[in-house]
Write an enzyme that holds these catalytic residues in place. Structure first.
Site, PDB file in Angstrom:
ATOM      1  N   SER A  94       0.801  -1.230   0.000  1.00  0.00           N
ATOM      2  CA  SER A  94       0.000   0.000   0.000  1.00  0.00           C
ATOM      3  C   SER A  94       0.831   1.275   0.000  1.00  0.00           C
ATOM      4  O   SER A  94       0.304   2.355  -0.268  1.00  0.00           O
ATOM      5  CB  SER A  94      -0.944   0.014   1.203  1.00  0.00           C
ATOM      6  N   LYS A 138       0.908   4.835   6.774  1.00  0.00           N
ATOM      7  CA  LYS A 138       0.310   5.685   5.737  1.00  0.00           C
ATOM      8  C   LYS A 138       0.944   7.073   5.784  1.00  0.00           C
ATOM      9  O   LYS A 138       1.739   7.398   6.668  1.00  0.00           O
ATOM     10  CB  LYS A 138      -1.201   5.807   5.934  1.00  0.00           C
TER      11      LYS A 138
END
Length: 232
Positions: A94, A138
């Site tokens: 990701s 993230k």
């Protein structure tokens, strides 16, 4: 015919009687006394070192040294990873192309105790709360109090287009940010750099990240060794 020998010439080459071969008794006695004194001093020093008080002092110093090393080891095992810095491993794709699967990172935890995360920081956080072991890595996109919206493949902060190039591919799903989304005073909006596959603040099960669930900032890639160093 008998040959006469000059007696003075003969005795001239001989050593004086007793001068070369007989040691000085006074010097020998002095050497013996000095040797005895040195032995006596060594014996006294050994005896002093073996006294109960000195033995207890040695044992006490050894125990203190062991205690210091034990404290250092315990700090490294428990305190440093919990409050200062810890290693974490990237799981999944990701955050490509910035970070790749199974890369090892160092996450520092000190700076966020004194200041808030900044835009574009790469953070480690617990999406479902600290009571769960799951953690995500993230990038911070929107800060507390801001309004974020995704229009097409562009991100807008307070109605202004955000200029950034961290995304591996254009955004094709806006999710919760399809409509203007205003963040609370302790909330952050995060995205993965690989926005086609990342599960982040666009999805309801992750949503906005609360400040209390942020563990720290990823600052250094330590493995693989050939890629050792900082990253944006």
């Amino acid at each position: 015919m008998s040959k006469e020998i000059d007696s003075e010439e003969v005795y001239e080459d001989l050593p004086e009687s007793g001068q070369a071969d007989v040691p000085d008794d006074n010097d020998a006695e002095a050497d013996e006394q000095e040797s005895s004194r040195e032995k006596s001093e060594d014996t006294e020093e050994d005896a002093e070192e073996q006294t109960p008080e000195n033995r207890r002092k040695k044992i006490r110093n050894i125990l203190i040294e062991i205690g210091i090393y034990a404290v250092i080891i315990l700090l490294c095992i428990f305190f440093v990873p919990r409050y200062v810095m810890q290693r974490t491993i990237v799981d999944g794709s990701s955050m490509m192309n910035t970070l790749k699967d199974e890369e090892n990172l160092l996450v520092e935890k000190v700076s966020y105790r004194f200041s808030d995360p900044k835009r574009f920081d790469v953070i480690v956080f617990y999406p479902y709360g600290r009571e769960y072991d799951d953690y995500f890595i993230k990038r911070v996109i929107a800060l507390p109090g801001e309004t974020v919206q995704i229009k097409g493949s562009d991100i807008y902060i307070n109605d202004e287009k955000l200029e950034e190039n961290y995304g591996k591919d254009p955004i094709d799903y806006a999710g919760l940010a399809e409509e203007p989304l205003t963040l609370g005073k302790d909330e952050f909006f995060v995205l993965g750099d690989n926005r086609e596959v990342s599960r982040d603040s666009r999805y309801e099960d992750v949503g906005l990240v609360e400040r209390k669930n942020i563990e720290g900032k990823a600052i250094l890639r330590i493995y693989p060794f050939k890629k050792f160093g900082t990253f944006d």
